[in-house]
Enzyme design. Sequence first.
Site, PDB file in Angstrom:
ATOM      1  N   TYR A  17      -2.620  14.338  -4.857  1.00  0.00           N
ATOM      2  CA  TYR A  17      -2.568  14.349  -6.313  1.00  0.00           C
ATOM      3  C   TYR A  17      -3.738  13.576  -6.920  1.00  0.00           C
ATOM      4  CZ  TYR A  17       2.053  16.453  -6.599  1.00  0.00           C
ATOM      5  OH  TYR A  17       3.107  17.325  -6.528  1.00  0.00           O
ATOM      6  N   LYS A  76      25.070  -7.985   1.426  1.00  0.00           N
ATOM      7  CA  LYS A  76      25.049  -7.278   0.145  1.00  0.00           C
ATOM      8  C   LYS A  76      23.994  -6.180   0.168  1.00  0.00           C
ATOM      9  CE  LYS A  76      22.188 -11.026  -1.870  1.00  0.00           C
ATOM     10  NZ  LYS A  76      20.965 -10.437  -2.414  1.00  0.00           N
TER      11      LYS A  76
END
Lengths: 343, 343
Positions: free
Chosen positions: B240, B34
């Site tokens: 940042y 899956k």
Amino acid sequence: MQAKLTIDLNAICDNWRALDALSAQSVETGAVIKADAYGLGANIVGPALAAAGVKTFFVAQAEEGVVLRRAIGAGPRIFNFSGLMAGDQQALDEYNVIPVLNSVAQINAFKTGRCAVQFDSGMNRLGLEPAEVAKLTGKIAALGPELVISHLACADEPDHSMNTAQLAGFRAMSVDFPKTAKSLAATGGVLLGSDYHYDLTRPGIGLYGGLPFVGAKPVVVLDLPVIQVRDVLVGETVGYGNNWTAGKTTKIATVSGGYADGILRSSGSANLYADGVACPIVGRVSMDLITVDVSALKTVPPMLSLLNNVQTVDVLADHAGTIGYEILTGLGARYKCRYIGGS
Amino acid sequence: MQAKLTIDLNAICDNWRALDALSAQSVETGAVIKADAYGLGANIVGPALAAAGVKTFFVAQAEEGVVLRRAIGAGPRIFNFSGLMAGDQQALDEYNVIPVLNSVAQINAFKTGRCAVQFDSGMNRLGLEPAEVAKLTGKIAALGPELVISHLACADEPDHSMNTAQLAGFRAMSVDFPKTAKSLAATGGVLLGSDYHYDLTRPGIGLYGGLPFVGAKPVVVLDLPVIQVRDVLVGETVGYGNNWTAGKTTKIATVSGGYADGILRSSGSANLYADGVACPIVGRVSMDLITVDVSALKTVPPMLSLLNNVQTVDVLADHAGTIGYEILTGLGARYKCRYIGGS
């Protein structure tokens, strides 16, 4: 049945217009569409923005430039932030993607053609250092860049001294290129005011409905289908690690969606919504499934929404301990995407 | 140039064989594939596992079953964990994907054909409650399910009392289905021993090199290309928010890869590796870029590796505050994937 991701192209275009309106008529407003348009599909978002009037796009990799060029056709400019890496030249040439040259090595590797140059005004991530610019002024001028750019490290904190320091740094580094168009501002920089706008702004996150653009229209709605509903009795546990225990009889819905869909495992304090009613996630977010306390609902609808106008990407990001950017770019591949609006 | 994700199909198949060897000859070992084979590509991993001998696969959604069936052809069984949701019937029928019926509603919606049934032995996520099974014994028997299954909530903690409680619960719930094949164990359950193996085990994470299967062979190597290298002087900041400040002159490499590629923003304490030498990430992980202290390297290679035999998915997960499963399933779409091995 798959979860449904609805992307509002009109909201993206409206956000672009709203950001465009914050700078003078003479300032061009571009659009940053890297990371597959912040996870929302550059091949759809790109043409919508081009139709709204965007003439200059930015991507992060040459390969993204190719995808975008195929989608938007020959007109608009596409700049590639990572510039010219080994193996990029052919794709850049063939698809007319303009490299933003970041380093002495990239400038030396560049032969001829359209280009931009990035100056590092203090973020120390990409771009030429001041000393390198000083040394290479003649060579850079000879390349005839269409744009010199720099990037702000702290633009989402308007009072941070780094902003004015980077502004001064960029001004000093670009003084020898008076006739070259300049760009410093992403979304945060647009909001800092006209000193930061120069000739071209390049908003990204604001287009997609995220902070620091407080006035942004939300762009995405994410609905997760309910697989099963059950009553869980006092003392029973739900999910991996028996992480949640019912303090009273609780109606639990199991919905299709999980961290494999970019719903961060750390977002377990968030809610799902049914017609504005908040239903808290209980138990661990698992790979494909999330369990939700729907006791507050009289009837459980076929789908519950995780992203909407109440729980925006930034609200969900707060729950997950991150920023809206990571929520958007993490949106997975298993959603059925529906685009609304656009021209 | 894009980052390079190398996926070792031989390692996946070896992990399957190693898990298969932990249960008796009479126990079938399936494969859970899956979430696009835990992010590694079900259309490639599926055929490789089928060639290695897997006869039964599990997916999470009908749509995943369709993709897998197209890849592996008509032979092996495919069970769909989410069962039968609205709109699934046609795809399930057309592609011979067997629903795992989870609820009274799903059983009532199911007409006829191949099916399995899930019993909830305590996780309260998917499956019929004991009282529902007792009430519907005749109806379930009449459906002739190929398999009844349940799922363990705490199998990665071998001493957790939930394991024996769920084992007892599953035993009690399935006692009226003596001739129906049964399955309880995923990877963790396989490791718990033969009481948990029943007729069919269904390992997932262990195939892909993750804990709790300590003996798993690592499956993925992730190499990020270096865009630029610079010296950062004492007191200068990187990235940042000026999140990192140089305490001494530091050689910083900026590499292509970021949270848009599933490298979680919270993984900033991890390293990148050059020939076994650890180079710490400095500054914030940004959307498309990571900055790395490469001062320890005499020469900076064209690529640095983020996932390898030293920094496995579980080690990286520890840095990011999550589990290997989320690292794997988060691996993004911008990588150039290279598969090695396979038959």
